[in-house]
Write a protein that holds these residues in place. Structure first.
Motif, short mmCIF file in Angstrom:
data_model
loop_
_atom_site.label_atom_id
_atom_site.label_comp_id
_atom_site.label_asym_id
_atom_site.label_seq_id
_atom_site.Cartn_x
_atom_site.Cartn_y
_atom_site.Cartn_z
N LEU A 143 -12.18 21.32 -49.05
CA LEU A 143 -12.75 20.03 -49.45
C LEU A 143 -13.94 20.19 -50.39
O LEU A 143 -14.24 19.29 -51.15
N ARG A 144 -14.59 21.31 -50.36
CA ARG A 144 -15.80 21.49 -51.19
C ARG A 144 -15.48 21.70 -52.66
O ARG A 144 -16.36 21.69 -53.50
N ARG A 145 -14.24 21.90 -53.02
CA ARG A 145 -13.88 22.25 -54.39
C ARG A 145 -13.80 21.06 -55.33
O ARG A 145 -14.02 21.21 -56.51
N GLY A 146 -13.46 19.89 -54.87
CA GLY A 146 -13.30 18.75 -55.75
C GLY A 146 -14.37 17.71 -55.52
O GLY A 146 -14.84 17.51 -54.41
N ALA A 147 -14.77 17.05 -56.61
CA ALA A 147 -15.76 15.98 -56.49
C ALA A 147 -15.13 14.77 -55.81
O ALA A 147 -13.93 14.50 -55.95
N ILE A 148 -15.94 14.04 -55.06
CA ILE A 148 -15.51 12.80 -54.43
C ILE A 148 -16.61 11.76 -54.60
O ILE A 148 -17.77 12.09 -54.82
N ALA A 149 -16.22 10.51 -54.47
CA ALA A 149 -17.19 9.41 -54.52
C ALA A 149 -16.91 8.48 -53.35
O ALA A 149 -15.75 8.27 -52.98
N VAL A 150 -17.97 7.94 -52.75
CA VAL A 150 -17.80 6.97 -51.67
C VAL A 150 -17.51 5.63 -52.32
O VAL A 150 -18.28 5.13 -53.13
N HIS B 51 -6.70 8.02 -42.83
CA HIS B 51 -5.69 7.73 -43.85
C HIS B 51 -5.87 8.71 -45.00
O HIS B 51 -7.00 9.01 -45.39
N VAL B 52 -4.76 9.18 -45.54
CA VAL B 52 -4.81 10.02 -46.74
C VAL B 52 -3.81 9.44 -47.74
O VAL B 52 -2.62 9.33 -47.45
N GLY B 53 -4.32 9.02 -48.88
CA GLY B 53 -3.48 8.45 -49.93
C GLY B 53 -3.34 9.41 -51.09
O GLY B 53 -3.52 10.62 -50.95
N ASN B 54 -3.01 8.86 -52.27
CA ASN B 54 -2.82 9.70 -53.46
C ASN B 54 -4.14 10.17 -54.06
O ASN B 54 -4.28 11.31 -54.46
N THR B 55 -5.12 9.26 -54.13
CA THR B 55 -6.41 9.60 -54.74
C THR B 55 -7.58 9.37 -53.79
O THR B 55 -8.72 9.64 -54.16
N SER B 56 -7.30 8.86 -52.60
CA SER B 56 -8.40 8.56 -51.67
C SER B 56 -8.01 8.89 -50.24
O SER B 56 -6.84 9.09 -49.93
N TYR B 57 -9.03 8.93 -49.38
CA TYR B 57 -8.81 9.10 -47.95
C TYR B 57 -9.93 8.40 -47.20
O TYR B 57 -10.99 8.12 -47.75
N THR B 58 -9.64 8.08 -45.93
CA THR B 58 -10.61 7.38 -45.09
C THR B 58 -11.02 8.29 -43.95
O THR B 58 -10.17 8.82 -43.24
N LEU C 39 -13.22 7.50 -49.32
CA LEU C 39 -13.66 8.47 -50.32
C LEU C 39 -12.57 8.63 -51.37
O LEU C 39 -11.39 8.70 -51.03
N VAL C 40 -12.98 8.69 -52.62
CA VAL C 40 -12.04 8.80 -53.73
C VAL C 40 -12.25 10.13 -54.43
O VAL C 40 -13.38 10.48 -54.77
N GLY C 41 -11.14 10.86 -54.64
CA GLY C 41 -11.21 12.06 -55.47
C GLY C 41 -11.66 11.64 -56.85
O GLY C 41 -11.20 10.63 -57.39
N PHE C 42 -12.57 12.41 -57.44
CA PHE C 42 -13.22 11.97 -58.68
C PHE C 42 -13.20 13.09 -59.71
O PHE C 42 -13.59 14.22 -59.43
N ARG D 140 -12.84 9.19 -63.69
CA ARG D 140 -11.70 8.43 -63.17
C ARG D 140 -11.23 9.08 -61.86
O ARG D 140 -11.52 10.25 -61.61
N PRO D 141 -10.48 8.33 -61.04
CA PRO D 141 -9.91 8.94 -59.82
C PRO D 141 -9.00 10.10 -60.19
O PRO D 141 -8.38 10.12 -61.24
N ARG D 142 -8.96 11.08 -59.28
CA ARG D 142 -8.07 12.22 -59.44
C ARG D 142 -7.21 12.34 -58.18
O ARG D 142 -7.59 11.88 -57.10
#
Length: 143
Positions: free
Chosen positions: A53-60, A86-93, A113-116, A122-124
């Motif tokens: 999880l530490r490898r990719g940026a995320i945004a709340v 929940h785990v989606g394509n670009t976000s998780y809860t 949280l959104v992969g950023f 933009r979302p990743r």
């Protein structure tokens, strides 16, 4: 709302301990609600710094908190438990549960949280490594 493990999986919440700091409370010894959100964030940062999880940026994107009982100076050390709802394509809860030193639930909060992608702002997509870590802590919320 309660949670249950994903069928067939043995799910353990991620746990970290946070101290109640003297400056976190008012003159009556009650912790300010904004500090509870900070405790959740501290626990989440420790979780995000673990594994892939530490490898990719995320945004709340969003956070909801339910305050269930007061936290006092003597409530600590607190345990912050984190599970993935929940785990989606670009976000998780993530659900954060704040427990006092005796195991009493003081607060619960869900954060989306959104992969950023910092280059495009933009979302990743959530990576396979992130999905693997989240799956180890995944539960299903039930009413």
């Amino acid at each position: 709302m309660t949670e249950r493990s994903v069928p067939g999986d043995s799910v353990e919440p991620y746990r970290s301990q946070i101290e109640v700091r003297w400056a976190d409370s008012d003159r009556l010894g009650h912790v300010n609600n904004t500090k509870v959100v900070e405790y959740m964030q501290e626990g989440r940062i420790k979780f995000l710094q673990s594994g892939e999880l530490r490898r990719g940026a995320i945004a709340v994107r969003k956070m909801d908190v339910e305050f269930l009982r007061p936290i006092k100076d003597e409530s600590g050390p607190l345990t912050i438990e984190i599970v993935a709802l929940h785990v989606g394509n670009t976000s998780y809860t993530l659900r954060h549960t704040v427990l006092d030193r005796d195991g009493g639930v003081c607060a619960r909060g869900d954060a989306v949280l959104v992969g950023f992608d910092v280059a495009t702002e933009r979302p990743r997509p959530i990576t396979d490594g992130e999905r693997e870590v989240l799956a180890r802590h995944r539960v299903v919320a039930t009413s």
